[in-house]
Design a protein around this motif. Sequence first.
Motif, PDB file in Angstrom:
ATOM      1  N   ASP A  61       0.831  -1.200   0.000  1.00  0.00           N
ATOM      2  CA  ASP A  61       0.000   0.000   0.000  1.00  0.00           C
ATOM      3  C   ASP A  61       0.867   1.250   0.000  1.00  0.00           C
ATOM      4  O   ASP A  61       2.114   1.182  -0.064  1.00  0.00           O
ATOM      5  CB  ASP A  61      -0.950  -0.025   1.193  1.00  0.00           C
ATOM      6  N   ASP A  62       0.204   2.397   0.092  1.00  0.00           N
ATOM      7  CA  ASP A  62       0.935   3.663   0.066  1.00  0.00           C
ATOM      8  C   ASP A  62       1.871   3.787   1.267  1.00  0.00           C
ATOM      9  O   ASP A  62       2.996   4.315   1.138  1.00  0.00           O
ATOM     10  CB  ASP A  62      -0.064   4.834   0.060  1.00  0.00           C
ATOM     11  N   ALA A  63       1.425   3.286   2.428  1.00  0.00           N
ATOM     12  CA  ALA A  63       2.281   3.363   3.619  1.00  0.00           C
ATOM     13  C   ALA A  63       3.559   2.545   3.432  1.00  0.00           C
ATOM     14  O   ALA A  63       4.653   2.981   3.796  1.00  0.00           O
ATOM     15  CB  ALA A  63       1.505   2.871   4.842  1.00  0.00           C
ATOM     16  N   SER A  64       3.408   1.349   2.831  1.00  0.00           N
ATOM     17  CA  SER A  64       4.593   0.507   2.583  1.00  0.00           C
ATOM     18  C   SER A  64       5.508   1.150   1.556  1.00  0.00           C
ATOM     19  O   SER A  64       6.750   1.079   1.683  1.00  0.00           O
ATOM     20  CB  SER A  64       4.155  -0.875   2.117  1.00  0.00           C
ATOM     21  N   LEU A  65       4.948   1.779   0.559  1.00  0.00           N
ATOM     22  CA  LEU A  65       5.764   2.439  -0.456  1.00  0.00           C
ATOM     23  C   LEU A  65       6.550   3.594   0.143  1.00  0.00           C
ATOM     24  O   LEU A  65       7.712   3.827  -0.227  1.00  0.00           O
ATOM     25  CB  LEU A  65       4.871   2.939  -1.600  1.00  0.00           C
ATOM     26  N   GLN A  66       5.928   4.333   1.064  1.00  0.00           N
ATOM     27  CA  GLN A  66       6.645   5.433   1.721  1.00  0.00           C
ATOM     28  C   GLN A  66       7.763   4.910   2.612  1.00  0.00           C
ATOM     29  O   GLN A  66       8.830   5.516   2.736  1.00  0.00           O
ATOM     30  CB  GLN A  66       5.655   6.255   2.552  1.00  0.00           C
ATOM     31  N   THR A 240     -10.561   3.799  -0.478  1.00  0.00           N
ATOM     32  CA  THR A 240      -9.264   3.894   0.191  1.00  0.00           C
ATOM     33  C   THR A 240      -9.219   2.886   1.332  1.00  0.00           C
ATOM     34  O   THR A 240     -10.238   2.339   1.732  1.00  0.00           O
ATOM     35  CB  THR A 240      -9.040   5.302   0.772  1.00  0.00           C
ATOM     36  N   SER A 277      -2.445  -0.190  -4.049  1.00  0.00           N
ATOM     37  CA  SER A 277      -2.291   1.255  -4.161  1.00  0.00           C
ATOM     38  C   SER A 277      -2.745   1.689  -5.555  1.00  0.00           C
ATOM     39  O   SER A 277      -2.481   0.998  -6.551  1.00  0.00           O
ATOM     40  CB  SER A 277      -0.822   1.651  -3.943  1.00  0.00           C
ATOM     41  N   GLN A 278      -3.415   2.822  -5.604  1.00  0.00           N
ATOM     42  CA  GLN A 278      -3.877   3.308  -6.901  1.00  0.00           C
ATOM     43  C   GLN A 278      -2.715   3.586  -7.847  1.00  0.00           C
ATOM     44  O   GLN A 278      -2.873   3.499  -9.072  1.00  0.00           O
ATOM     45  CB  GLN A 278      -4.710   4.585  -6.712  1.00  0.00           C
ATOM     46  N   THR A 279      -1.571   3.904  -7.306  1.00  0.00           N
ATOM     47  CA  THR A 279      -0.412   4.181  -8.158  1.00  0.00           C
ATOM     48  C   THR A 279       0.083   2.930  -8.872  1.00  0.00           C
ATOM     49  O   THR A 279       0.764   3.020  -9.894  1.00  0.00           O
ATOM     50  CB  THR A 279       0.736   4.778  -7.325  1.00  0.00           C
ATOM     51  N   TYR A 295      -9.298  -4.023  -5.686  1.00  0.00           N
ATOM     52  CA  TYR A 295      -7.937  -4.408  -6.081  1.00  0.00           C
ATOM     53  C   TYR A 295      -7.910  -5.894  -6.435  1.00  0.00           C
ATOM     54  O   TYR A 295      -8.666  -6.696  -5.888  1.00  0.00           O
ATOM     55  CB  TYR A 295      -6.951  -4.108  -4.955  1.00  0.00           C
TER      56      TYR A 295
END
Length: 618
Positions: A61-66, A240, A277-279, A295
Amino acid sequence: MLKKTFPIIIALLLTFIMGGLYIIGSGGILQMTENAFRDVLLLKSEEERRPDDRIKMLVIDDASLQTLGAFPWPRSLYADVADELMKAGAKAVAIDLLMLEPSVDPAEDERLSQVLKKWPQIYIPVQAVFPLLQETKDALQIERIDRPPKSIQAQAAQLGHANVMQDQDGIIRRLTLGLPDEQEQMIPALSVRLANSLLDKNEQIAWDSSLHSWVQNGRKIPSNNRYQVRIDYYSTAYDTVDDAVGGYDRQPFSEVLLGNIDPSYYKGAVVLIGPYSQTLGDRHLTPVSRSIPLYGIEIHANMVQSLLEQNYYQEIKPIGGLLMIFAITLLACLLAAYFKGFKTYISFLLLILIYMSIGYMFFYFEETYIPFLYGMLGMITGFAIVTAKKSSEERALRKHVTHLFGRYVSPDVVRALLASKEPIKPGGVRMDITVMFIDIRSFTPLAEQLSPEETLLILNRYLQMCTETVFRYQGTLDKFLGDGVMAIFGAPQRMENHADLAAEAALELTHLAEKWTEDMRREYGRGIQFGIGLECGEAVVGNIGSATLRMDYTAIGDTVNVAARLEGKAQPGKIVVGPEAASRLQSSFELHTIGMVQLKGKSEPMLLSELVSKRKNQ
């Protein structure tokens, strides 16, 4: 009336059309609408929607990507996490990431290969590539299978295809249980691999080449020609992670990797690792929502649970579908044919509700879809056709009645009859009426000195004069009797003042005859006058004659016989009325008593009167 065979013929024709579309497969808007109806059946309440706790997701997810940096990540990260999960007692792990090229660092693929060799219950995906167009709608042609590179050493039993196939409307409703490779060996879906990890050995899903089918518990799984089964959904639609209510357990991948979540949390579960993640994309529309996609990793989780629940929704057998379409269409046609008015539409709505209930019961108890849309289209079309046919015949009958009675009664009476809710019954009806007989006096001597053409001309003028006058006073022309006319007042439409109307018509006819006789004397040297008889009373009025050849609308009874005898007693230019008519007319008309007269066919003399004029004060 509608022929008895017409509804059956229409039902058979529509069954042929709708059944053909259903069996052959119409595609397009019809199939998409049918799918939309079926999606409604799959909708669940919050209480019914219970994702299986044994299915968990580790999401990129976005948190993991950050936390871990830009994607893609080193493959050793997945290997490390999968290794820890399996050591902690996870049943199986599926890494839902296509890895089709060797890593830049060979050590990454080596680390993943070591873990795959150590744990046969770790699965990675392959991808089937299809041609743009299949030869037929049920074809399953595959151009190639894209597999992991040789640097990732995985056993064949650790590969599962990750393909999800959309319907024509872009909705994912089906799971493809397996796809054939280049050697026609079946590659199970990733969801099949994971489901088998949770199922007892005798309940596991396997390909049976002898049956050419996927089997479970010793029986065929009811799949289509593409080895697809309809899946159920246990997730809500959300946009989300914060809105993710009621979905499968999902934790950030980075939290397990960094040790913030103990791997033992996943003991006894199957774990899906994949983008969230949407990205990163990998989002698809499902029956859960046509606007908010799920997803891919969560769609796979729903597929796994569908396999565990063994909810293999299937189509009703073609012969059953055809019989159902025919039965419901025939019932709709029969309702339209034999019910009348408001009851027709109430019954039709009830039939629709019954069909909807049947469809729900088949789905709920038998996990079977019926041809709902095609049955509904057959019902509605059949009902509309038969209703239109019946309306057309009713209009034709109305036109026929208008034409038929227009020859006997005034247009006002015809309109009143058609507007009345009381039908004119076949056979006779006892009614209180006034009967009038009219005859030309001295017509035979006149006819002897005229040519046939002149005689006919005079006779037609006389008959037209009688007809117009009778109609003007709302009477009914019963029949022509040579140079005589029979008319009735008070039928077929009942009226209280029929005696007065008949008397006024008789007086007008005598006045018209006086004017006409002057013209006759100038042209032919001889005048003509009318003799008229009137009597009131009960008579049987209705259709008399052959039901198949000819029928006449007429009146029968003693009142008719008396009126005919009175016309025979009337002198030229006179109107003779019977005792019943006299009693009803005496307050409004001037009457002169003739006296007691013996009429032919009567046992006792009758008191007859002469109608002179209408009283001036009336």
